[in-house]
Design a protein around this motif. Structure first.
Motif, mmCIF file in Angstrom:
data_model
loop_
_atom_site.group_PDB
_atom_site.id
_atom_site.type_symbol
_atom_site.label_atom_id
_atom_site.label_comp_id
_atom_site.label_asym_id
_atom_site.label_seq_id
_atom_site.Cartn_x
_atom_site.Cartn_y
_atom_site.Cartn_z
ATOM 1 N N LEU A 150 0.861 -1.169 0.000
ATOM 2 C CA LEU A 150 0.000 0.000 0.000
ATOM 3 C C LEU A 150 0.908 1.234 0.000
ATOM 4 N N LEU A 151 0.797 2.054 -1.034
ATOM 5 C CA LEU A 151 1.632 3.250 -1.142
ATOM 6 C C LEU A 151 0.954 4.483 -0.554
ATOM 7 N N ASN A 152 -0.278 4.766 -1.016
ATOM 8 C CA ASN A 152 -0.968 6.008 -0.672
ATOM 9 C C ASN A 152 -2.435 5.749 -0.409
ATOM 10 N N ARG A 153 -3.056 6.711 0.277
ATOM 11 C CA ARG A 153 -4.493 6.658 0.516
ATOM 12 C C ARG A 153 -5.139 7.932 -0.002
ATOM 13 N N HIS A 154 -6.390 7.824 -0.385
ATOM 14 C CA HIS A 154 -7.191 8.975 -0.802
ATOM 15 C C HIS A 154 -8.600 8.748 -0.273
ATOM 16 N N TRP A 155 -9.008 9.622 0.648
ATOM 17 C CA TRP A 155 -10.333 9.537 1.238
ATOM 18 C C TRP A 155 -11.189 10.711 0.782
ATOM 19 N N VAL A 156 -12.476 10.454 0.585
ATOM 20 C CA VAL A 156 -13.470 11.493 0.363
ATOM 21 C C VAL A 156 -14.496 11.323 1.485
ATOM 22 N N ILE A 157 -14.560 12.338 2.357
ATOM 23 C CA ILE A 157 -15.425 12.302 3.532
ATOM 24 C C ILE A 157 -16.514 13.352 3.341
ATOM 25 N N THR A 158 -17.765 12.921 3.426
ATOM 26 C CA THR A 158 -18.896 13.814 3.162
ATOM 27 C C THR A 158 -19.821 13.816 4.364
ATOM 28 N N ASP A 159 -20.185 15.010 4.839
ATOM 29 C CA ASP A 159 -21.133 15.063 5.952
ATOM 30 C C ASP A 159 -22.552 15.271 5.416
ATOM 31 N N ALA A 160 -23.514 15.347 6.332
ATOM 32 C CA ALA A 160 -24.925 15.438 5.930
ATOM 33 C C ALA A 160 -25.265 16.759 5.264
ATOM 34 N N ASN A 161 -24.392 17.762 5.382
ATOM 35 C CA ASN A 161 -24.592 19.039 4.690
ATOM 36 C C ASN A 161 -23.845 19.093 3.362
ATOM 37 N N ASN A 162 -23.392 17.939 2.905
ATOM 38 C CA ASN A 162 -22.618 17.798 1.664
ATOM 39 C C ASN A 162 -21.294 18.546 1.683
ATOM 40 N N ARG A 163 -20.759 18.803 2.879
ATOM 41 C CA ARG A 163 -19.394 19.322 2.983
ATOM 42 C C ARG A 163 -18.457 18.154 2.731
ATOM 43 N N ILE A 164 -17.495 18.376 1.860
ATOM 44 C CA ILE A 164 -16.576 17.303 1.472
ATOM 45 C C ILE A 164 -15.168 17.643 1.948
ATOM 46 N N GLN A 165 -14.539 16.662 2.599
ATOM 47 C CA GLN A 165 -13.124 16.757 2.949
ATOM 48 C C GLN A 165 -12.404 15.687 2.140
ATOM 49 N N GLU A 166 -11.284 16.044 1.555
ATOM 50 C CA GLU A 166 -10.443 15.050 0.882
ATOM 51 C C GLU A 166 -9.162 14.915 1.675
ATOM 52 N N VAL A 167 -8.758 13.681 1.893
ATOM 53 C CA VAL A 167 -7.534 13.391 2.630
ATOM 54 C C VAL A 167 -6.669 12.507 1.743
ATOM 55 N N LYS A 168 -5.453 12.987 1.470
ATOM 56 C CA LYS A 168 -4.499 12.207 0.668
ATOM 57 C C LYS A 168 -3.199 12.117 1.442
ATOM 58 N N GLY A 169 -2.518 11.006 1.307
ATOM 59 C CA GLY A 169 -1.230 10.891 1.973
ATOM 60 C C GLY A 169 -0.601 9.538 1.760
ATOM 61 N N GLU A 170 0.630 9.432 2.242
ATOM 62 C CA GLU A 170 1.354 8.172 2.143
ATOM 63 C C GLU A 170 0.848 7.194 3.187
ATOM 64 N N GLY A 171 0.711 5.938 2.779
ATOM 65 C CA GLY A 171 0.414 4.864 3.704
ATOM 66 C C GLY A 171 -0.830 5.073 4.540
ATOM 67 N N VAL A 172 -0.914 4.281 5.598
ATOM 68 C CA VAL A 172 -1.997 4.362 6.576
ATOM 69 C C VAL A 172 -1.370 4.221 7.956
ATOM 70 N N VAL A 173 -1.814 5.027 8.897
ATOM 71 C CA VAL A 173 -1.296 5.053 10.267
ATOM 72 C C VAL A 173 0.232 4.937 10.317
ATOM 73 N N GLY A 174 0.890 5.673 9.425
ATOM 74 C CA GLY A 174 2.347 5.700 9.415
ATOM 75 C C GLY A 174 3.020 4.482 8.812
ATOM 76 N N GLU A 175 2.262 3.619 8.189
ATOM 77 C CA GLU A 175 2.828 2.401 7.609
ATOM 78 C C GLU A 175 2.446 2.268 6.139
ATOM 79 N N GLN A 176 3.285 1.540 5.420
ATOM 80 C CA GLN A 176 2.979 1.141 4.040
ATOM 81 C C GLN A 176 3.050 -0.391 4.005
ATOM 82 N N PRO A 177 1.985 -1.034 4.479
ATOM 83 C CA PRO A 177 2.043 -2.486 4.651
ATOM 84 C C PRO A 177 2.242 -3.231 3.340
ATOM 85 N N HIS A 178 3.060 -4.280 3.412
ATOM 86 C CA HIS A 178 3.313 -5.192 2.285
ATOM 87 C C HIS A 178 2.573 -6.484 2.603
ATOM 88 N N LEU A 179 1.669 -6.861 1.705
ATOM 89 C CA LEU A 179 0.822 -8.025 1.950
ATOM 90 C C LEU A 179 1.080 -9.111 0.916
#
Length: 126
Positions: free
Chosen positions: A46-75
């Motif tokens: 896992l290299l990177n993550r991209h989240w789209v978070i939407t609330d009930a008022n249709n406010r959108i937050q996008e979160v992009k970054g390396e890995g998850v919780v400080g790790e880039q797990p190899h599976l």
């Protein structure tokens, strides 16, 4: 690209964190636990993550970054990685969805889709 060679399955569990939330200030905190399963034929990282978070008022937050919780797990095929993270909404209900950018050991990059899931305080949705 064969889908059975590069295949990542995502499972999600959510939880409302009442003790960190302040509804009177439009602050609703949620935890989510993700389990990433490599159901493909090749190991992948896992290299990177991209989240789209939407609330009930249709406010959108996008979160992009390396890995998850400080790790880039190899599976390896058949392995899984589980982690818990969190987010805050300004409404008692919202949703999240996204992708993990993966790279297989043969150098092929591919996206693992994170299906949309709902965040809601208890007894809000049926």
């Amino acid at each position: 690209m064969s889908s059975d060679t590069y295949n990542i399955q995502i499972e999600v569990e959510t939880q409302y964190i009442e003790e960190q939330s302040l509804p009177e200030q439009d602050r609703y905190v949620f935890a989510y636990t993700i389990t990433i399963h490599n159901t493909g034929k090749l190991p992948a990282r896992l290299l990177n993550r991209h989240w789209v978070i939407t609330d009930a008022n249709n406010r959108i937050q996008e979160v992009k970054g390396e890995g998850v919780v400080g790790e880039q797990p190899h599976l390896n095929p058949g392995e899984q990685f589980r982690y818990t993270s969190g987010t805050m909404l300004q409404t008692p209900v919202g949703s999240m969805q996204g992708t993990y950018q993966m790279i297989a050991d043969d150098g092929v990059e591919f996206d693992a889709d994170i299906p949309a899931f709902t965040l809601s305080i208890p007894r809000t949705l049926h």
